[in-house]
Design a protein around this motif. Structure first.
Motif, PDB file in Angstrom:
ATOM      1  N   THR A  52       0.906  -1.147  -0.036  1.00  0.00           N
ATOM      2  CA  THR A  52       0.044  -0.090  -0.170  1.00  0.00           C
ATOM      3  C   THR A  52       0.838   1.426   0.033  1.00  0.00           C
ATOM      4  OG1 THR A  52      -1.499  -1.436   1.430  1.00  0.00           O
ATOM      5  CG2 THR A  52      -2.088   1.057   1.012  1.00  0.00           C
ATOM      6  N   PHE A  53       1.905   1.330   0.774  1.00  0.00           N
ATOM      7  CA  PHE A  53       2.760   2.409   0.961  1.00  0.00           C
ATOM      8  C   PHE A  53       3.445   2.745  -0.148  1.00  0.00           C
ATOM      9  CE2 PHE A  53       6.459   4.547   2.718  1.00  0.00           C
ATOM     10  CZ  PHE A  53       5.784   5.835   3.118  1.00  0.00           C
ATOM     11  N   ASN A  54       4.124   1.422  -0.787  1.00  0.00           N
ATOM     12  CA  ASN A  54       4.885   1.494  -2.032  1.00  0.00           C
ATOM     13  C   ASN A  54       4.042   2.165  -3.260  1.00  0.00           C
ATOM     14  OD1 ASN A  54       5.819  -0.102  -4.760  1.00  0.00           O
ATOM     15  ND2 ASN A  54       7.554   0.485  -3.474  1.00  0.00           N
ATOM     16  N   SER A  55       2.620   2.089  -3.216  1.00  0.00           N
ATOM     17  CA  SER A  55       1.880   2.395  -4.630  1.00  0.00           C
ATOM     18  C   SER A  55       1.898   3.964  -4.485  1.00  0.00           C
ATOM     19  CB  SER A  55       0.704   1.756  -4.382  1.00  0.00           C
ATOM     20  OG  SER A  55      -0.031   2.168  -3.285  1.00  0.00           O
ATOM     21  N   ILE A  56       1.885   4.372  -3.245  1.00  0.00           N
ATOM     22  CA  ILE A  56       1.882   5.881  -3.147  1.00  0.00           C
ATOM     23  C   ILE A  56       3.235   6.518  -3.376  1.00  0.00           C
ATOM     24  CG2 ILE A  56       1.742   7.774  -1.389  1.00  0.00           C
ATOM     25  CD1 ILE A  56      -0.152   5.869   0.281  1.00  0.00           C
ATOM     26  N   ASP A  57       4.386   5.939  -2.764  1.00  0.00           N
ATOM     27  CA  ASP A  57       5.634   6.268  -2.536  1.00  0.00           C
ATOM     28  C   ASP A  57       6.393   6.086  -4.084  1.00  0.00           C
ATOM     29  OD1 ASP A  57       8.025   7.065  -1.067  1.00  0.00           O
ATOM     30  OD2 ASP A  57       8.741   4.949  -1.317  1.00  0.00           O
ATOM     31  N   LYS A  58       6.180   5.418  -4.861  1.00  0.00           N
ATOM     32  CA  LYS A  58       6.763   5.285  -6.167  1.00  0.00           C
ATOM     33  C   LYS A  58       6.571   6.422  -7.184  1.00  0.00           C
ATOM     34  CE  LYS A  58       3.573   1.918  -8.647  1.00  0.00           C
ATOM     35  NZ  LYS A  58       3.525   0.531  -8.810  1.00  0.00           N
ATOM     36  N   TYR A  59       5.422   7.106  -6.768  1.00  0.00           N
ATOM     37  CA  TYR A  59       5.167   8.477  -7.814  1.00  0.00           C
ATOM     38  C   TYR A  59       6.245   9.520  -7.582  1.00  0.00           C
ATOM     39  CZ  TYR A  59       0.693   6.541  -9.103  1.00  0.00           C
ATOM     40  OH  TYR A  59      -0.277   5.821  -9.638  1.00  0.00           O
ATOM     41  N   PHE A  60       6.876   9.451  -6.297  1.00  0.00           N
ATOM     42  CA  PHE A  60       7.707  10.376  -6.083  1.00  0.00           C
ATOM     43  C   PHE A  60       9.040  10.197  -6.524  1.00  0.00           C
ATOM     44  CE2 PHE A  60       4.701  10.527  -2.512  1.00  0.00           C
ATOM     45  CZ  PHE A  60       4.320  12.201  -2.724  1.00  0.00           C
ATOM     46  N   ASP A  61       9.282   8.824  -7.045  1.00  0.00           N
ATOM     47  CA  ASP A  61      10.371   8.355  -7.588  1.00  0.00           C
ATOM     48  C   ASP A  61      10.467   8.289  -8.976  1.00  0.00           C
ATOM     49  OD1 ASP A  61      13.007   7.793  -6.904  1.00  0.00           O
ATOM     50  OD2 ASP A  61      12.506   5.290  -6.963  1.00  0.00           O
ATOM     51  N   LEU A  62       9.423   8.760  -9.800  1.00  0.00           N
ATOM     52  CA  LEU A  62       9.234   8.483 -11.135  1.00  0.00           C
ATOM     53  C   LEU A  62      10.323   8.774 -12.022  1.00  0.00           C
ATOM     54  CD1 LEU A  62       5.429   8.567 -11.831  1.00  0.00           C
ATOM     55  CD2 LEU A  62       6.645   6.567 -11.886  1.00  0.00           C
ATOM     56  N   ASN A  63      10.735  10.155 -11.709  1.00  0.00           N
ATOM     57  CA  ASN A  63      11.814  10.599 -12.618  1.00  0.00           C
ATOM     58  C   ASN A  63      12.972   9.943 -12.575  1.00  0.00           C
ATOM     59  OD1 ASN A  63      10.629  12.930 -13.771  1.00  0.00           O
ATOM     60  ND2 ASN A  63      11.061  14.169 -11.916  1.00  0.00           N
ATOM     61  N   ASP A  64      13.651   9.566 -11.539  1.00  0.00           N
ATOM     62  CA  ASP A  64      14.730   8.770 -11.226  1.00  0.00           C
ATOM     63  C   ASP A  64      14.527   7.459 -12.202  1.00  0.00           C
ATOM     64  OD1 ASP A  64      16.103  10.740  -9.871  1.00  0.00           O
ATOM     65  OD2 ASP A  64      15.745   9.470  -7.926  1.00  0.00           O
ATOM     66  N   GLN A  65      13.360   6.688 -11.876  1.00  0.00           N
ATOM     67  CA  GLN A  65      13.290   5.333 -12.417  1.00  0.00           C
ATOM     68  C   GLN A  65      13.095   5.348 -13.911  1.00  0.00           C
ATOM     69  OE1 GLN A  65      13.668   2.829 -10.849  1.00  0.00           O
ATOM     70  NE2 GLN A  65      13.472   3.614  -8.924  1.00  0.00           N
ATOM     71  N   ASN A  66      12.572   6.677 -14.312  1.00  0.00           N
ATOM     72  CA  ASN A  66      12.509   6.795 -15.780  1.00  0.00           C
ATOM     73  C   ASN A  66      14.016   7.030 -16.357  1.00  0.00           C
ATOM     74  OD1 ASN A  66       9.839   6.681 -16.646  1.00  0.00           O
ATOM     75  ND2 ASN A  66       9.484   8.802 -16.263  1.00  0.00           N
ATOM     76  N   GLU A  67      14.976   7.790 -15.592  1.00  0.00           N
ATOM     77  CA  GLU A  67      15.996   7.792 -16.281  1.00  0.00           C
ATOM     78  C   GLU A  67      16.901   6.477 -16.211  1.00  0.00           C
ATOM     79  OE1 GLU A  67      18.306  10.953 -14.188  1.00  0.00           O
ATOM     80  OE2 GLU A  67      16.755  12.382 -14.646  1.00  0.00           O
ATOM     81  N   ILE A  68      16.614   5.595 -15.161  1.00  0.00           N
ATOM     82  CA  ILE A  68      17.323   4.451 -15.138  1.00  0.00           C
ATOM     83  C   ILE A  68      16.925   3.461 -16.457  1.00  0.00           C
ATOM     84  CG2 ILE A  68      17.465   2.338 -13.830  1.00  0.00           C
ATOM     85  CD1 ILE A  68      17.285   3.975 -11.369  1.00  0.00           C
ATOM     86  N   LEU A  69      15.496   3.696 -16.867  1.00  0.00           N
ATOM     87  CA  LEU A  69      15.251   2.849 -17.891  1.00  0.00           C
ATOM     88  C   LEU A  69      15.717   3.468 -19.085  1.00  0.00           C
ATOM     89  CD1 LEU A  69      11.277   2.221 -17.025  1.00  0.00           C
ATOM     90  CD2 LEU A  69      13.230   0.627 -17.192  1.00  0.00           C
ATOM     91  N   VAL A  70      15.993   4.782 -19.470  1.00  0.00           N
ATOM     92  CA  VAL A  70      16.452   5.421 -20.657  1.00  0.00           C
ATOM     93  C   VAL A  70      17.890   4.860 -20.607  1.00  0.00           C
ATOM     94  CG1 VAL A  70      17.270   7.430 -21.597  1.00  0.00           C
ATOM     95  CG2 VAL A  70      14.909   7.165 -20.476  1.00  0.00           C
ATOM     96  N   GLU A  71      18.551   4.848 -19.562  1.00  0.00           N
ATOM     97  CA  GLU A  71      19.983   4.455 -19.767  1.00  0.00           C
ATOM     98  C   GLU A  71      19.849   3.038 -20.097  1.00  0.00           C
ATOM     99  OE1 GLU A  71      23.098   5.271 -17.724  1.00  0.00           O
ATOM    100  OE2 GLU A  71      22.757   7.142 -18.353  1.00  0.00           O
TER     101      GLU A  71
END
Lengths: 273, 168
Positions: free
Chosen positions: A53-72
């Motif tokens: 439950t907490f992760n589903s909220i928390d991961k929105y704050f991290d989307l930019n970083d995760q996108n960059e990792i995926l692009v790399e």
């Protein structure tokens, strides 16, 4: 008999304290000594549900970083694809006939710790996704750890930042092998020990997995040599390895299952007998 | 009575969630975390039997352990804190405790800080000694105990003051 009862009733608080403290000590000692089969772990419905439950909220704050990792990662994979095509242009290989050795599963990290002396991660894939003990866990940058406990839909991962972790690794340049441990000090560095001092170690060399165990395939990145010194006895090196992964920021991981594992283990056991 | 029990159950759940979802992830300076769930043990009603306190503390510690994959270290530290709470209460509140008339909502702030500090030092020392579990790294144990104690005491005292009704 009467006296025993009287004693128990008189000292009931102390006896209950001893009992509860004893249980917790036993659990602590068990978690320090055995590699696996821990009784209390976060791979269960209650903790998994709360973290989910907490992760589903928390991961929105991290989307930019995760996108960059995926692009790399996409960039790197595209490079491999383009180079692969030009290399094998003349002799085309039909990939359907190449049997795959590793099955890859994607999982989300629900809990990650890196500041304790024994760190574990909790991920949202478990036995119903056919995840079992001793599968390797990696990210696009390098290794994370090994599956430790599993429940129906969650699993815990023994992080490389854990004093119980031992992983076979080698120098990329010379193939000298060693064993990867963690001394518990900094989450940025792990230690590669028992490297023969015939090895020409240089600062900046890449360390990768050795492929001698059935858990990780050969050549998954771990980190680069930060510094090294000889052992007290003087015939092996201890190398400080700076990790490729930022262990404090892990969102998505890949779980690797070696499909030939049973075959290799049966073969090795039959040799031992 | 029911109202009081409900308050404690809600406090138990809230502190557990705050601990595992927020405080375990702060990692100030790399490794300093506050362990605020001990506020529950500190504020447990004094008139209630000690057996209940021991059992509830064990349960709370075990749940924190379960969430943070740490074996039984939080359970052990919590049970030890719960068992030695009368001694700490007596040494920090003195006469008030002997007359069974402490109300945490309107005690002297100095006494309150002494109480929280003593309890936190005891709890954190056992916690880190068991977590690191190696006598040769006693310096690391003391360092972690010191820094985490400072952090925990500040956060706990703030929580107790903020959430206590009718403090003057």
């Amino acid at each position: 008999m009467q006296q025993i009862f009287n004693f128990v009733i008189k000292n009931k608080t102390f006896l209950l304290f001893l009992l509860l403290f004893g249980i917790s000590l036993a659990l602590t000692i068990q978690s320090h000594s055995y590699h696996r089969s821990k009784f209390i772990n976060s791979a269960n419905g209650l903790t998994g549900g709360v973290y989910g439950t907490f992760n589903s909220i928390d991961k929105y704050f991290d989307l930019n970083d995760q996108n960059e990792i995926l692009v790399e990662e996409n960039k790197r994979l595209r490079q491999i694809i383009y180079n692969y095509k030009t290399d094998t242009d003349s002799s085309y290989i039909d990939s359907t006939f190449i049997s795959s050795k590793y099955r890859v599963t994607v999982a989300n990290v629900y809990k990650n710790s890196y500041s304790l002396s024994n760190n574990y991660l909790t991920i949202n894939k478990g036995e119903k996704d056919s995840i079992r003990e001793d599968f390797g866990v990696i990210t696009s940058k390098g290794i994370i750890g090994i599956i430790d406990n599993t429940s129906k839909s969650y699993a815990t991962v023994l992080s490389i930042l854990n004093k119980k972790s031992r992983i076979n690794a080698k120098l990329k340049a010379t193939r000298h092998i060693g064993s990867l441990k963690w001394n518990g000090n900094s989450p940025l560095y792990v230690q590669l020990v028992d490297v023969s001092n015939f090895a020409p170690v240089k600062v900046g060399d890449t360390i990768e997995t050795g492929g001698e165990s059935t858990i990780f395939p050969k050549g998954i990145g771990i980190g680069i040599v930060e510094s090294y010194d000889t052992d007290i006895i003087g015939d092996t090196y201890t190398i400080q390895v700076k990790l490729f992964n930022d262990m404090s920021n892990i969102g998505t991981v890949y779980i690797l299952e070696n499909l030939d594992k049973k075959e290799i283990e049966t073969l090795e056991n039959s040799v031992n007998e | 009575m029911n109202n009081v029990a409900a308050t404690h159950i809600i406090r138990f759940i809230l502190l557990l969630l705050v601990q595992v979802l927020i405080c375990n992830n702060i990692n100030f300076l790399g490794y300093v975390n506050p362990y605020v769930y001990i506020v529950f043990i500190l504020l447990f009603p004094i008139r209630d039997t000690r057996l209940t306190l021991l059992l509830v503390s064990f349960l709370l510690g075990m749940l924190v352990d379960m969430f943070s994959d740490s074996g039984g270290v939080h359970a052990a530290a919590s049970v030890a804190l719960a068992y030695s709470r009368p001694v700490i209460l007596k040494s920090s509140f003195g006469m008030l405790y002997e007359h069974q008339s402490i109300k945490f909502s309107n005690t002297d702030i100095g006494n309150l800080i002494t109480y929280v500090t003593l309890a936190t030092i005891l709890h954190h020392f056992i916690l880190f000694a068991l977590e690191i579990f190696n006598i040769s790294s006693v310096i690391l144990i003391l360092k972690k105990t010191l820094f985490s104690t400072i952090f925990t005491v500040i956060v706990s005292v703030l929580i107790i003051i903020l959430f206590s009704r009718n403090r003057k």
